[in-house]
Enzyme design. Structure first.
Site, short mmCIF file in Angstrom:
data_model
loop_
_atom_site.label_atom_id
_atom_site.label_comp_id
_atom_site.label_asym_id
_atom_site.label_seq_id
_atom_site.Cartn_x
_atom_site.Cartn_y
_atom_site.Cartn_z
N GLY A 130 -2.44 6.17 -21.07
CA GLY A 130 -2.16 4.79 -21.51
C GLY A 130 -0.91 4.75 -22.36
O GLY A 130 -0.82 4.00 -23.33
N LEU B 66 -0.68 -0.85 -25.68
CA LEU B 66 -0.56 -1.30 -27.07
C LEU B 66 -0.63 -0.13 -28.05
O LEU B 66 0.22 0.03 -28.93
CB LEU B 66 -1.70 -2.30 -27.32
CG LEU B 66 -1.99 -2.77 -28.73
CD1 LEU B 66 -0.80 -3.49 -29.32
CD2 LEU B 66 -3.21 -3.70 -28.74
N TYR C 221 -17.13 -3.87 -18.55
CA TYR C 221 -16.31 -3.04 -19.44
C TYR C 221 -17.21 -2.29 -20.43
O TYR C 221 -17.04 -1.08 -20.67
CB TYR C 221 -15.33 -3.94 -20.19
CG TYR C 221 -14.44 -3.23 -21.16
CD1 TYR C 221 -13.27 -2.61 -20.73
CD2 TYR C 221 -14.77 -3.17 -22.52
CE1 TYR C 221 -12.45 -1.94 -21.63
CE2 TYR C 221 -13.96 -2.51 -23.42
CZ TYR C 221 -12.80 -1.90 -22.97
OH TYR C 221 -12.00 -1.24 -23.87
N PRO D 138 -12.42 1.19 -32.22
CA PRO D 138 -11.68 0.16 -32.95
C PRO D 138 -12.28 -1.22 -32.70
O PRO D 138 -12.98 -1.42 -31.71
CB PRO D 138 -10.29 0.23 -32.31
CG PRO D 138 -10.57 0.62 -30.89
CD PRO D 138 -11.80 1.51 -30.93
#
Ligand code: GDP
Length: 315
Positions: free
Chosen positions: A7, A11, A136, A163
């Protein structure tokens, strides 16, 4: 150590890129969709089997992610793609001797009707997640299970870090599929350019959320992986203060110079889960002095970045 970060363009991956100079004795390699399609075991094995792609540690961030409205539309893909990505990565980790790693979960996988608030690390599997994102959520819950089982069976040190809602520069600013902060920023930005712009927010504004500035999270993950202070492999929550969606949107309006009396609420749209409060007492015992970026400052920095990167941002 040689560390692979999946990833790499996301972000959090982008936030890690910005701080690798703080860890000069380690080498970071960022994996993106362009150099490896993680839903394909063949691609994953082909990447990790190359002699130049040998790693000691991993930070596994890659996932199919989106905001509430994307989850509502694509629960099938959210489950299937994430299950494949995580399984393929773990197979490669075992096959190619990656002994320690950080695996990113999310507080949105937690029960929507828990026995108590705030929730802690022991409550991930206590009862079902909110139906809006169950694809998810169950895929990520399985990642926690898999890491635990790998640690037990193979002596690895795979740590799940949890998180809350992340935001910051390099986010996906898609109006349709993004999380609430980037989606609203992008929509409001477009409306600001019009004479009679409408600043519409979805839902009632009453749900509670905890927002975490991605660069803060990037630092915490690297520290847990590398500084030797976190001396176990149990999951750990990483969160900041709780706020209502309404209070958070008021802060976005302030950061964007939009008068608050111009905000309109479309209550026909879903609120999603009303509350999913978690606490970070465990993290604080290991990192008592960590200073979180305030929501006001984080939103200001994010909006400035959004304005400065119009040509290249993800949306
Ligand atoms: P969640 O925290 O996993 O539910 O995901 P989001 O980051 O998408 O946040 C969803 C919350 O923000 C819900 O309470 C929505 O009603 C509210 N919200 C308000 N406006 C928007 C918007 O434009 N996009 C999104 N994704 N959520 C919005």
């Amino acid at each position: 150590m040689r560390i692979v970060v999946t990833g790499g363009n996301g972000l959090v991956g982008s936030s890690i890129k910005n701080i690798i100079q703080n860890y000069p004795e380690h080498e970071f390699v960022f994996l993106t969709r362009d150099n490896c399609e993680l839903t394909s075991l063949m691609h994953v094995i082909s990447f990790f089997s190359k002699p130049e792609n040998r790693f000691d540690y991993i930070i596994h961030l890659a996932a199919k992610v989106g905001g509430l409205f994307m989850n509502l539309d694509s629960n099938v893909e959210m489950f299937s793609d994430n299950i494949k990505i995580n399984e393929n990565i773990l197979v490669a980790c075992k096959q190619y001797g990656i002994k320690r790693g950080i695996f990113c979960l999310s507080s949105c996988i937690y029960p929507c009707n828990p026995s108590r608030f705030p929730m802690d690390e022991t409550m991930i599997h206590e009862s079902p997640p909110h139906p809006s994102n169950e694809g998810y959520a169950y895929a990520k819950r399985m990642l926690e299970l898999q890491c635990r089982q790998y640690n037990k069976a193979y002596g690895t040190e795979y740590i799940c870090v949890i998180p809350v809602n992340l935001y910051g520069p390099h986010d996906n600013f898609s109006i349709k599929n993004g999380h609430v902060i980037p989606a609203i920023m992008n929509r409001f930005h477009g409306e600001k350019a019009k004479k009679d712009g409408k600043f519409t927010v979805y839902g009632t504004g009453k749900p509670y959320r905890q927002f975490l500035y991605a660069p803060d999270f990037a630092k915490i993950m690297c520290d847990i992986l590398l500084d030797g202070k976190y001396d176990n492999t149990e999951p750990v929550i990483c969160c900041n203060n709780e706020t209502t969606i309404k209070a958070m949107v008021d802060n976005i309006a302030t950061a964007m110079d939009i008068p608050q009396n111009k905000l309109e609420w479309d209550t026909s749209k879903s609120d999603g889960c009303m509350k999913k409060t978690v606490h970070n007492s465990k993290l604080c015992t290991y990192y008592p002095d960590f200073k979180f970026t305030s929501l006001q400052e984080g939103l200001r920095t994010t909006y400035n970045w959004f304005c400065d990167n119009q040509e290249t941002l993800r949306q």
